[in-house]
Design an enzyme around this catalytic site. Structure first.
Site, PDB file in Angstrom:
ATOM      1  N   SER A 137       0.853  -1.182   0.000  1.00  0.00           N
ATOM      2  CA  SER A 137       0.000   0.000   0.000  1.00  0.00           C
ATOM      3  C   SER A 137       0.894   1.239   0.000  1.00  0.00           C
ATOM      4  O   SER A 137       1.731   1.399   0.888  1.00  0.00           O
ATOM      5  CB  SER A 137      -0.885  -0.035   1.251  1.00  0.00           C
ATOM      6  N   LYS A 150      -0.968  -0.868  -4.495  1.00  0.00           N
ATOM      7  CA  LYS A 150      -2.197  -0.133  -4.142  1.00  0.00           C
ATOM      8  C   LYS A 150      -1.815   1.313  -3.895  1.00  0.00           C
ATOM      9  O   LYS A 150      -0.939   1.594  -3.073  1.00  0.00           O
ATOM     10  CB  LYS A 150      -2.825  -0.768  -2.905  1.00  0.00           C
ATOM     11  N   LYS A 165      -2.900   4.971  -2.563  1.00  0.00           N
ATOM     12  CA  LYS A 165      -3.876   5.744  -1.800  1.00  0.00           C
ATOM     13  C   LYS A 165      -4.260   6.950  -2.648  1.00  0.00           C
ATOM     14  O   LYS A 165      -3.384   7.593  -3.260  1.00  0.00           O
ATOM     15  CB  LYS A 165      -3.245   6.202  -0.483  1.00  0.00           C
ATOM     16  N   ASP A 177      -7.122   3.044  -3.216  1.00  0.00           N
ATOM     17  CA  ASP A 177      -7.865   3.065  -1.950  1.00  0.00           C
ATOM     18  C   ASP A 177      -8.149   4.513  -1.577  1.00  0.00           C
ATOM     19  O   ASP A 177      -7.226   5.301  -1.361  1.00  0.00           O
ATOM     20  CB  ASP A 177      -7.037   2.383  -0.851  1.00  0.00           C
ATOM     21  N   GLU A 198     -11.052   0.721  -3.685  1.00  0.00           N
ATOM     22  CA  GLU A 198     -11.382   0.376  -2.297  1.00  0.00           C
ATOM     23  C   GLU A 198     -12.034   1.563  -1.600  1.00  0.00           C
ATOM     24  O   GLU A 198     -11.512   2.681  -1.643  1.00  0.00           O
ATOM     25  CB  GLU A 198     -10.070  -0.024  -1.603  1.00  0.00           C
ATOM     26  N   ASP A 222     -13.801  -1.774   2.543  1.00  0.00           N
ATOM     27  CA  ASP A 222     -12.915  -1.932   3.700  1.00  0.00           C
ATOM     28  C   ASP A 222     -13.698  -1.428   4.922  1.00  0.00           C
ATOM     29  O   ASP A 222     -14.389  -2.203   5.596  1.00  0.00           O
ATOM     30  CB  ASP A 222     -11.618  -1.133   3.430  1.00  0.00           C
ATOM     31  N   LYS A 258     -10.081  -7.295   7.216  1.00  0.00           N
ATOM     32  CA  LYS A 258      -9.107  -6.936   8.258  1.00  0.00           C
ATOM     33  C   LYS A 258      -9.665  -7.498   9.556  1.00  0.00           C
ATOM     34  O   LYS A 258     -10.719  -7.058  10.007  1.00  0.00           O
ATOM     35  CB  LYS A 258      -8.988  -5.419   8.396  1.00  0.00           C
ATOM     36  N   GLY A 269      -4.428  -4.644   5.794  1.00  0.00           N
ATOM     37  CA  GLY A 269      -3.409  -4.445   6.820  1.00  0.00           C
ATOM     38  C   GLY A 269      -3.664  -3.153   7.557  1.00  0.00           C
ATOM     39  O   GLY A 269      -4.387  -2.270   7.079  1.00  0.00           O
TER      40      GLY A 269
HETATM   41  O1  OSB Z   1      -7.294   1.614   4.376  1.00  0.00           O
HETATM   42  O2  OSB Z   1      -6.247  -0.164   4.055  1.00  0.00           O
HETATM   43  C1  OSB Z   1      -6.348   0.906   4.645  1.00  0.00           C
HETATM   44  C2  OSB Z   1      -3.305   1.429   6.898  1.00  0.00           C
HETATM   45  C3  OSB Z   1      -3.900   1.971   8.001  1.00  0.00           C
HETATM   46  C4  OSB Z   1      -5.249   2.210   8.001  1.00  0.00           C
HETATM   47  C5  OSB Z   1      -6.011   1.898   6.875  1.00  0.00           C
HETATM   48  C6  OSB Z   1      -5.423   1.315   5.758  1.00  0.00           C
HETATM   49  C7  OSB Z   1      -4.040   1.116   5.761  1.00  0.00           C
HETATM   50  C8  OSB Z   1      -3.310   0.613   4.616  1.00  0.00           C
HETATM   51  C9  OSB Z   1      -1.955  -0.016   4.876  1.00  0.00           C
HETATM   52  O3  OSB Z   1      -3.664   0.727   3.473  1.00  0.00           O
HETATM   53  C10 OSB Z   1      -2.007  -1.483   4.800  1.00  0.00           C
HETATM   54  C11 OSB Z   1      -0.749  -2.118   5.366  1.00  0.00           C
HETATM   55  O4  OSB Z   1       0.225  -2.210   4.623  1.00  0.00           O
HETATM   56  O5  OSB Z   1      -0.740  -2.506   6.533  1.00  0.00           O
HETATM   57 MG    MG Z   2      -8.443   0.550   2.957  1.00  0.00          MG
END
Ligand code: OSB
Ligand code: MG
Length: 366
Positions: free
Chosen positions: A133, A159, A161, A187, A212, A237, A261, A289
């Site tokens: 991510s 991925k 953001k 995302d 996402e 999510d 998650k 994650g």
């Molecule tokens: O939206 O998936 C998410 C991290 C913290 C809070 C929300 C998210 C995330 C990530 C990181 O996208 C995922 C990871 O590598 O742990």
């Molecule tokens: Mg997410």
């Protein structure tokens, strides 16, 4: 299994680089660890609540409070790990706090019986493919350098953001530079509204695996409306906080893919129920994650080895997050992480590292 007591431990884990999302920037992870002690063994759980309630309503201090005052006291004297969820059910919400306690009890119980987390959950693979991510960056050249580095390390899926205004250009730049074969998804962390549908539809031309959580957490009906207007599959999510919500989202047509998650849905057993439900409905799932340490990562990797996890997860290597992890580091090999095989989580905190990063401990006797 009799529980002697539970330790709540806070650790401060600096991130190797700031992680920016549409809801904020993290430079360090303030993690609440739960350690359940029994006469035979001990077990660890990582609470994924962040320090502020920006991704979800939970936050680390709040999770510690509900654990100390309501959840730990609600455990029966002799506890069966499979019944922890039922024992905590009368407390509304607080999935991340509940998940951490359930994971710690499960770990203690599996360590005592010698079974691994993966075997207990029904893992069918010994390693899992990993995505990464990538946070929002100030400049496209920096973003491209970061993506290039992750691809060179072997990550099998990227991925990005996104947020309104930082969406089309970064996706286009990554496609132009790295080509159409890279598995790519985005995302939004709930940063858009249905009024943005025309802009989001412009992402369709980039052949993304999924988008996402484009809309707000409680917008299941609007996600269904958006899904009818996009070619890109919608993955949820934040909206999926239980198997019941997953069932509602599938029925409504709010998503065709789910990010599982364990913290967000209240634990690994609820995660497996969502996996089973999605599998029965042909809905793909992948393991999300929350910037976990090796403790949470071990359990996530075991979960991601279940057969319905057909897309690469945000289960990146330790080095993606931390210079020094609290466990032996998880390392990427050919784009995969190995599922631990030892009893319970199969990993434990390294005492010297743990001592160094600990900021507070609290012992709650039973
Ligand atoms: O939206 O998936 C998410 C991290 C913290 C809070 C929300 C998210 C995330 C990530 C990181 O996208 C995922 C990871 O590598 O742990
Ligand atoms: Mg997410």
């Amino acid at each position: 299994m009799k529980i002697t007591g539970v330790e709540l431990r806070r650790i401060a884990m600096p991130l190797v680089s700031p992680f920016r999302t549409s809801f904020g920037t993290e430079t360090a992870r303030d993690v609440l660890l739960v350690r359940v002690v029994t006469p035979e063994s001990e077990g660890w759980g990582e609470c994924v609540a962040m320090s502020e309630p920006l991704y979800s309503p939970e936050y680390a201090d709040g999770a510690a409070d509900v654990l100390r005052r309501f959840l730990i006291p609600a455990l029966p004297e002799h506890v069966d790990a499979r019944l922890v969820g039922a024992a905590l059910e009368h407390v509304k919400g607080h999935q991340m706090a509940k998940a951490a306690l359930e994971a710690a009890v499960l770990d203690a119980s599996l360590r005592a019986s010698g079974e691994s987390f993966g075997r207990f959950l029904g893992a069918e693979r010994d390693r899992v493919p990993c995505g990464v991510s990538v946070g929002i960056m100030d400049s496209i050249p920096r973003l491209l350098d970061t993506v290039e580095g992750y691809l060179a390390e072997g990550y099998v899926r990227i991925k990005l953001k996104i947020e309104p205004g930082r969406d089309l250009a970064p996706v286009r730049a990554v496609r132009e530079r790295f080509g159409d074969d890279v598995l790519l998804q985005v995302d939004a962390n709930a940063a858009y509204t249905l009024a943005d549908a025309p802009r989001l539809a412009r992402l369709d031309e980039f052949g993304l695996l999924l988008i996402e959580q484009p809309l707000a957490d409680d917008d299941l009906v609007q996600h269904a409306a958006l899904a009818r207007r996009l070619a890109t599959p919608i993955c949820l999510d934040e909206s999926i906080t239980s198997a019941a919500q997953a069932a509602a989202a599938i029925t409504l047509g709010s998503c065709s893919i789910i990010n599982i998650k364990p913290g967000r849905v209240g634990g690994y057993l609820e995660s497996r129920r969502i996996h089973d439900l999605c599998r029965a409905h042909g809905v793909a799932v992948w393991c999300g994650g929350m910037l976990e340490t090796g403790i949470g990562r071990a359990a996530n990797v075991a979960l991601a080895a279940l057969p319905g996890f057909t897309l690469p997860g945000d289960t990146s290597a330790s080095g993606r997050y931390f210079a020094t992890d609290v466990t032996e580091p998880f390392e990427l090999s050919d784009g995969h992480l190995e599922v631990p095989r030892g009893p319970g989580l199969g990993v434990e905190p390294l005492p010297e590292v743990l001592a160094e990063v600990t900021t507070a401990t609290e012992w709650i006797p039973r």
